[in-house]
Design an enzyme around this catalytic site. Structure first.
Site, PDB file in Angstrom:
ATOM      1  N   GLY A   1       0.835  -1.212   0.000  1.00  0.00           N
ATOM      2  CA  GLY A   1       0.000   0.000   0.000  1.00  0.00           C
ATOM      3  C   GLY A   1       0.858   1.246   0.000  1.00  0.00           C
ATOM      4  N   ASN A   2       0.260   2.378   0.274  1.00  0.00           N
ATOM      5  CA  ASN A   2       1.040   3.615   0.403  1.00  0.00           C
ATOM      6  C   ASN A   2       0.375   4.531   1.421  1.00  0.00           C
ATOM      7  OD1 ASN A   2      -0.808   5.527  -1.056  1.00  0.00           O
ATOM      8  ND2 ASN A   2      -0.424   4.068  -2.711  1.00  0.00           N
ATOM      9  N   HIS A   3       1.015   5.679   1.678  1.00  0.00           N
ATOM     10  CA  HIS A   3       0.560   6.542   2.774  1.00  0.00           C
ATOM     11  C   HIS A   3      -0.567   7.502   2.422  1.00  0.00           C
ATOM     12  CE1 HIS A   3       3.690   5.188   5.405  1.00  0.00           C
ATOM     13  NE2 HIS A   3       4.621   5.470   4.524  1.00  0.00           N
ATOM     14  N   SER A   4      -1.120   7.404   1.226  1.00  0.00           N
ATOM     15  CA  SER A   4      -2.166   8.364   0.852  1.00  0.00           C
ATOM     16  C   SER A   4      -3.349   8.279   1.817  1.00  0.00           C
ATOM     17  CB  SER A   4      -2.636   8.064  -0.575  1.00  0.00           C
ATOM     18  OG  SER A   4      -3.803   8.789  -0.843  1.00  0.00           O
TER      19      SER A   4
ATOM     20  N   ALA B   1      -3.541   7.808  -5.275  1.00  0.00           N
ATOM     21  CA  ALA B   1      -2.157   7.335  -5.339  1.00  0.00           C
ATOM     22  C   ALA B   1      -2.224   5.848  -5.681  1.00  0.00           C
ATOM     23  CB  ALA B   1      -1.470   7.559  -4.006  1.00  0.00           C
TER      24      ALA B   1
END
Ligand code: C5P
Length: 429
Positions: A233-236, A301
Site C-alpha cells: 500500500g502507500n501513505h495516501s 495514489a
C-alpha cells in the site's frame, strides 16, 4: 484494455443562458432559503445585523435558536427582521415545531455562532433542543461558523469534533484572530456577518458554475494483495481527493467518487462513493464511469506494481529473503487520456520528491491531461496525511499557477475554480 473502450462524448451542459440564470448570477442570494441556527455565544449579538444583510440581499431567512442563545440576543429582534416566527422549543403549548420540514425547506442551514457546546452535541448526534433536532433532519448543505475562546478552540476535543462534523459533510468555517469575549487576543472569533454573506454569495453563485456537470474523482491509496494477510500500500490518506469531490459538489456537480482504502468519507448528497481496494478495481470502475462525465480528477495514489500471483494461503516465514514478482498495473489516468474527447476536462496529480517541474510537465503530455496538480514531498506541510498542501498547477496551454501553503479544502477550491474555467472554455470553443 484501454484501446477497446468506447468513449462517447458526454452531453455538454447547455450554452443557452436564461433570464433566470442571469438574475441568479447578479443576485446570488435572491430567493435563497437560509435557515439560521443561533447557539449560545456572545457573537450571537451580531446576528440581527446578519439577518438584515441577508434579507437585503434577497434571501428568505428563518431562525432557530438554542435556549442558551436567548440569553445573548432577543428573539423579538430576529423575528422582526426575518419577518418570521423564531423557533426555540421542540414544542410550545399549542404546537409541535416541525423540525423536519424546516430542514427540508432550507437551501442551506448555517449555524452561527456555533458554540463549543453545540459543536460537541452535534458531533455526538444529540438532539435535546430544536436546533439540534433540525440539524439531524436537515437534507440541505450544513455550515457551521464556530465562535469561542482560543483555549476552547484549540482543545483537542473541539478539534476532534470539528473533524467529525466535517466527516458528516458539513462545512466548518474558519475562525478569525482578534479580541475575544475574555478580553484576550487569539483565534476563535466568528467570521464577521459581511464575510459570512460573502461566503454564501460565493457558494450560491459557484453552485451555478458546474450545475448539470458530472465528474469522476479517484482518491486514496490502493492495496495490492500479496496473500490473504499482507498487501502493498502507500501513505495516501484520501483527504485531498475527498476535498476535491466536495468542492466540485459544492459547485453543483454530480460526483462519482472512486475511493481506495481510506478512512475519509463524505455525506454530501451530490457525491456517490464506490469503495475499491486494488488498482485493477479502481481502473474497472473508472473506465466505466468516465464516458458519462465531463470532468475527471485522478487524485488517487494508485500502486504502479502489483504482485503477479496472490498466494492463496499466508506465506510462511522461511529463508533469509523473499522475492515477490511484481507486474505493472494499468495507468488509469493514461488510459482515460487515450479515450477522452476534447470536450472532457482531465486532471492528474504528480507527487514528486525531485525534479518536480520537469516530471509534472512530462506527465501532462504523456497522459494527455489538461492539467497536472504537482505537489512535492520536499515542501513541509504538503503531501500525505497532512491537512495542508501546497501545489503548482501546470496546464496544457503552458499556464502555471502556484499556491501558498493552504488547507486541503482551500487548495481543492482553487483547483475546482480552475476546472470550472477550463470546462467553460471548452463549451465556448
Ligand atoms: O505516473 P504517476 O503515477 O506519477 O502519475 C500520477 C497520476 O497518475 C495521478 O493523477 C494518479 O492518480 C494517476 N495514476 C493512475 N493510475 C496509475 C498510476 C497513476 O491513474 N496506475
Amino acid at each position: 484494455m484501454p484501446g477497446k473502450i468506447k468513449c462517447y462524448t458526454p452531453a455538454i451542459p447547455s450554452e443557452t443562458v436564461s433570464i433566470q440564470e442571469i438574475i441568479a448570477s447578479l443576485f446570488p442570494m435572491k430567493g435563497k432559503r437560509i435557515l439560521l441556527g443561533i447557539s449560545g455565544s456572545i457573537a450571537a449579538y451580531k446576528m440581527p445585523h446578519f439577518v438584515r444583510l441577508l434579507t437585503k440581499a434577497g434571501a428568505q431567512v428563518r431562525v432557530v435558536m438554542t435556549p442558551a442563545a436567548k440569553e445573548f440576543v432577543s428573539p423579538l429582534v430576529l423575528e422582526t427582521l426575518s419577518k418570521h416566527e423564531v423557533l426555540c422549543a421542540l414544542a410550545s403549548d399549542s404546537q409541535w415545531a416541525n423540525h423536519v420540514m424546516l430542514g427540508r425547506w432550507a437551501d442551506l442551514f448555517l449555524i452561527a455562532p456555533a458554540s463549543c457546546n453545540t459543536m460537541a452535541k452535534s458531533a455526538a448526534g444529540l438532539c435535546d433542543n430544536l436546533l439540534l433536532a433540525t440539524l439531524l433532519s436537515a437534507t440541505c448543505p450544513v455550515w457551521l461558523a464556530p465562535a469561542m475562546d482560543e483555549d476552547m478552540w484549540h482543545h483537542p476535543t473541539t478539534q476532534r469534533n470539528m473533524k467529525t462534523l466535517e466527516g458528516f459533510g458539513y462545512r466548518v468555517l474558519d475562525t478569525e484572530y482578534g479580541e475575544l469575549a475574555s478580553g484576550l487576543f487569539g483565534q476563535g472569533r466568528m467570521l464577521e456577518p459581511e464575510k459570512l454573506v460573502q461566503l454564501l454569495e460565493d457558494f450560491f453563485s459557484a453552485e451555478q458554475a458546474l450545475k448539470n456537470y458530472k465528474a469522476l474523482v479517484t482518491a486514496g491509496p490502493t492495496y495490492e494483495n500479496i496473500d490473504p494477510v499482507r498487501f502493498i500500500g502507500n501513505h495516501s490518506s484520501g483527504k485531498m481527493g475527498v476535498a476535491i469531490a466536495e468542492a466540485l459538489a459544492e459547485q453543483g456537480c454530480q460526483v462519482e467518487l472512486v475511493l481506495g482504502p481510506s478512512n475519509q468519507s463524505s455525506s454530501h448528497p451530490a457525491i456517490h462513493i464506490t469503495r475499491v481496494r486494488s488498482a485493477e478495481e479502481m481502473y474497472q470502475h473508472s473506465v466505466q464511469i468516465f464516458p458519462n462525465c465531463q470532468i475527471a480528477v485522478m487524485s488517487a495514489a494508485v500502486a504502479d506494481y502489483t504482485p503477479e500471483q496472490v498466494a492463496g494461503e499466508k506465506i510462511k516465514k522461511a529463508g533469509e529473503s523473499l522475492n515477490i514478482q511484481l507486474k505493472k498495473t494499468k495507468d488509469i489516468l493514461k488510459s482515460l487520456g487515450e479515450i477522452r474527447t476534447e470536450q472532457q476536462v482531465l486532471i492528474g496529480f504528480a507527487l514528486e520528491t525531485q525534479d518536480e517541474e520537469n516530471y509534472a510537465r512530462k506527465k501532462l503530455l504523456e497522459k494527455n491531461a489538461d492539467m497536472i496538480v504537482m505537489n512535492s514531498l520536499r515542501t513541509e506541510g504538503a503531501g500525505f496525511g497532512t491537512d495542508t498542501n501546497q501545489v503548482v498547477l501546470f496546464e496544457r496551454s503552458g499556464a502555471r499557477h502556484e499556491t501558498g501553503l493552504l488547507s486541503k479544502k482551500e487548495i481543492a477550491a482553487l483547483i475546482v475554480k480552475r476546472i470550472s474555467e477550463l470546462a467553460s472554455q471548452k463549451i465556448n470553443t
